[in-house]
Design an enzyme around this catalytic site. Sequence first.
Site, short mmCIF file in Angstrom:
data_model
loop_
_atom_site.label_atom_id
_atom_site.label_comp_id
_atom_site.label_asym_id
_atom_site.label_seq_id
_atom_site.Cartn_x
_atom_site.Cartn_y
_atom_site.Cartn_z
N CYS A 67 0.83 -1.22 0.00
CA CYS A 67 0.00 0.00 0.00
C CYS A 67 0.86 1.26 0.00
O CYS A 67 0.70 2.13 -0.86
CB CYS A 67 -0.91 -0.03 1.22
SG CYS A 67 -1.71 1.54 1.53
N THR A 172 1.15 -11.20 5.55
CA THR A 172 2.15 -11.11 4.47
C THR A 172 1.58 -10.58 3.16
O THR A 172 2.30 -10.48 2.16
CB THR A 172 2.78 -12.50 4.23
OG1 THR A 172 1.72 -13.47 4.22
CG2 THR A 172 3.75 -12.85 5.34
N GLY A 173 0.28 -10.26 3.14
CA GLY A 173 -0.28 -9.55 1.98
C GLY A 173 -0.38 -10.38 0.72
O GLY A 173 -0.60 -11.60 0.75
N GLY A 211 -9.82 -3.80 -13.89
CA GLY A 211 -10.15 -3.63 -12.47
C GLY A 211 -9.62 -2.28 -12.00
O GLY A 211 -9.26 -1.42 -12.81
N GLY A 214 -5.94 -1.42 -13.24
CA GLY A 214 -5.89 -1.14 -14.68
C GLY A 214 -6.46 0.22 -15.01
O GLY A 214 -5.86 0.98 -15.79
N GLY A 296 -5.33 -8.96 -11.16
CA GLY A 296 -5.62 -9.42 -9.81
C GLY A 296 -4.36 -9.70 -9.03
O GLY A 296 -3.24 -9.53 -9.54
N LEU A 344 -8.02 -5.12 0.19
CA LEU A 344 -8.04 -3.68 0.37
C LEU A 344 -7.31 -3.32 1.66
O LEU A 344 -7.48 -4.00 2.68
CB LEU A 344 -9.49 -3.16 0.45
CG LEU A 344 -10.34 -3.39 -0.80
CD1 LEU A 344 -11.81 -3.08 -0.51
CD2 LEU A 344 -9.83 -2.54 -1.96
N HIS A 469 -24.70 23.73 2.89
CA HIS A 469 -24.87 24.17 1.50
C HIS A 469 -23.85 25.26 1.20
O HIS A 469 -23.67 26.15 2.04
CB HIS A 469 -26.28 24.72 1.30
CG HIS A 469 -26.49 25.27 -0.08
ND1 HIS A 469 -26.63 24.47 -1.19
CD2 HIS A 469 -26.55 26.56 -0.52
CE1 HIS A 469 -26.78 25.23 -2.25
NE2 HIS A 469 -26.73 26.50 -1.88
P1 NAD Z 1 -9.07 -7.02 -10.22
O1 NAD Z 1 -9.31 -8.42 -9.82
O2 NAD Z 1 -9.84 -5.94 -9.58
O3 NAD Z 1 -9.28 -6.87 -11.82
C1 NAD Z 1 -8.59 -7.70 -12.72
C2 NAD Z 1 -9.31 -7.74 -14.04
O4 NAD Z 1 -8.51 -8.48 -14.96
C3 NAD Z 1 -10.65 -8.41 -13.98
O5 NAD Z 1 -11.61 -7.57 -14.54
C4 NAD Z 1 -10.44 -9.70 -14.80
O6 NAD Z 1 -11.63 -10.08 -15.48
C5 NAD Z 1 -9.35 -9.29 -15.77
N1 NAD Z 1 -8.58 -10.40 -16.33
C6 NAD Z 1 -8.11 -11.49 -15.68
N2 NAD Z 1 -7.41 -12.28 -16.55
C7 NAD Z 1 -7.45 -11.69 -17.77
C8 NAD Z 1 -6.92 -12.01 -19.07
N3 NAD Z 1 -6.20 -13.11 -19.29
N4 NAD Z 1 -7.15 -11.16 -20.11
C9 NAD Z 1 -7.87 -10.03 -19.91
N5 NAD Z 1 -8.39 -9.68 -18.69
C10 NAD Z 1 -8.18 -10.49 -17.64
O7 NAD Z 1 -7.49 -6.83 -10.04
P2 NAD Z 1 -6.55 -5.56 -10.01
O8 NAD Z 1 -7.14 -4.38 -10.66
O9 NAD Z 1 -5.25 -6.10 -10.50
O10 NAD Z 1 -6.44 -5.24 -8.46
C11 NAD Z 1 -5.92 -6.23 -7.56
C12 NAD Z 1 -6.50 -6.04 -6.18
O11 NAD Z 1 -6.05 -4.81 -5.63
C13 NAD Z 1 -8.01 -6.04 -6.20
O12 NAD Z 1 -8.46 -6.77 -5.10
C14 NAD Z 1 -8.34 -4.57 -6.03
O13 NAD Z 1 -9.56 -4.37 -5.37
C15 NAD Z 1 -7.17 -4.05 -5.21
N6 NAD Z 1 -6.95 -2.64 -5.52
C16 NAD Z 1 -7.80 -1.73 -5.03
C17 NAD Z 1 -7.64 -0.40 -5.36
C18 NAD Z 1 -8.57 0.59 -4.80
O14 NAD Z 1 -9.28 0.28 -3.86
N7 NAD Z 1 -8.61 1.80 -5.33
C19 NAD Z 1 -6.63 0.00 -6.20
C20 NAD Z 1 -5.79 -0.96 -6.69
C21 NAD Z 1 -5.96 -2.28 -6.34
#
Ligand code: NAD
Length: 490
Positions: A67, A172-173, A211, A214, A296, A344, A469
């Site tokens: 984080c 360990t995350g 996600g 991305g 992910g 998170l 307001h």
């Molecule tokens: P995510 O799981 O949120 O999204 C990954 C996306 O990749 C999904 O939509 C999935 O369908 C897609 N995907 C998987 N394999 C694929 C493939 N072969 N080809 C194309 N698309 C594919 O993962 P993330 O965005 O990497 O985030 C990881 C974790 O970190 C999540 O749990 C997320 O909630 C957390 N995170 C949260 C925040 C925030 O709260 N603002 C910011 C960053 C990360």
Amino acid sequence: MSESNATDSNQSEPTAAAPAPLDPGPRRHDLIVIGGGPGGYVAAIRAAQLGLDTACVDASAQLGGTCLRVGCIPSKALLESSERYEEARGSLADHGVVVGEISLDLAKMMKRKERIVTTLTRGIDGLFRKNNVARYHGRGRFDSTSADGHVVIVEGQGEPVRLVAAKVIIATGSVAAGLPGVEFDVDRVGTSTEALAWDSVPGELVVIGAGAIGLELGSVWRRLGARVTVLEYLDRVLPGMDDELAALALKLLKKQGLKFQFGARVEGVKVADGRCTVAIAGAASISCDRVLVAVGRRPTTDGLGLDAIGLSTDARGHVLVDSRFETAVAGVHAIGDVIAGPMLAHKAEEDGVACVETIVTGHGHVDYDLVPMVVYTEPEVASVGQTEAALVGAGRAFRKGSFAFAGNGRARSLGAIAGFVKILADAQTDRVIGVHLIGPRVSELVAEVAAAMAFGASSEDLARTCHAHPTLAEVIKEAALAVDGRAIHG
Ligand code: NAD
């Protein structure tokens, strides 16, 4: 080296053998926390506050975990900087602010990000000192379990150190998940860690995964000048979030210039002569300068020595725990990304506090229905509670009220009118069971509704709460009024 080998054979006079160094034995603590991220460092501080002699082990010189070092904080720093850059090149003119020639000093932007990270990670060192948390710098692994407790070895730069404690928390995350056929080559094909530190703006960037990571980092690099294509396996962005939010987020991100290809399953990435070729099942390959893999994350348990204490993980790599965060091995607990649930930082913090309070007082609780989710795109997206789809799926009757930021004076002054707030309330009791927000600063606004929901608020409670307001929060009041069909400005 054995004692006899250590004696110099040329010596003519026998000398007393140097006494073998006394084994100082393991260092004893009440609690060892393995991992110093938001879950681990918060757990360690709370444990120390509750009177436990606490150790925290982390392999990195900088506390704060993913984080602080390579996640939430540096990405927010770059989101902020890139937004300023974009504003300077565009929307500031709408305010009548005329700026001269604009140029990007990416190295300076990165330095600012690093300063923020360093300040915050040092802050945790300070908090550890203040709370008397013993900090061990090195990789921790389970060695054995004895009558004294669980033995954890810390392997760092010097001699390994043995620690023993009756209680251990695994914090360990997680690490970025890879994709079959995709090799990370650090420079061209990387995870969020690399994409937070690129030293030049890629001409063409392919982001795999729509996600949070991305969309956030795709936005950063688009604002800085990259042509960004997001490849997503599913038919939508932000899986798991409310459909209406995701649909509007997609529309607005497309308008900003991000390109999307849905139903795209990436099969591999090849790098040759500084260019990447992304192979997609059943579709044409894409050539680009850089690739961000954001598909992910997976729990981190490699090298942790779980076998040594008879612990295993589930098929997805999670450490299994009961409702008290305790694993199958008595005294060994786990929290945060390494256990099931949303990955998170704030969820990990809640886990950490609840876990330690349960250990010390017997009571601790996290309401997982009320963990907010925020995506820091422009506009921001935030949610807490149930989605409409989940309620429909569960056959639960609900009423819905929505209000758009376009009808809000503060949003107009900000020049940020895209988005809405949607409140879902139980049809019988009127209790608020889900709130979904997209629009300016909803990352902050979601806290009001999360607090209200934690106190069991009804939509009527929110509707009858006086909101200052002009504020963005008035949109929440109006959406609550809209549940009963009586919004004033919409
Ligand atoms: P995510 O799981 O949120 O999204 C990954 C996306 O990749 C999904 O939509 C999935 O369908 C897609 N995907 C998987 N394999 C694929 C493939 N072969 N080809 C194309 N698309 C594919 O993962 P993330 O965005 O990497 O985030 C990881 C974790 O970190 C999540 O749990 C997320 O909630 C957390 N995170 C949260 C925040 C925030 O709260 N603002 C910011 C960053 C990360």
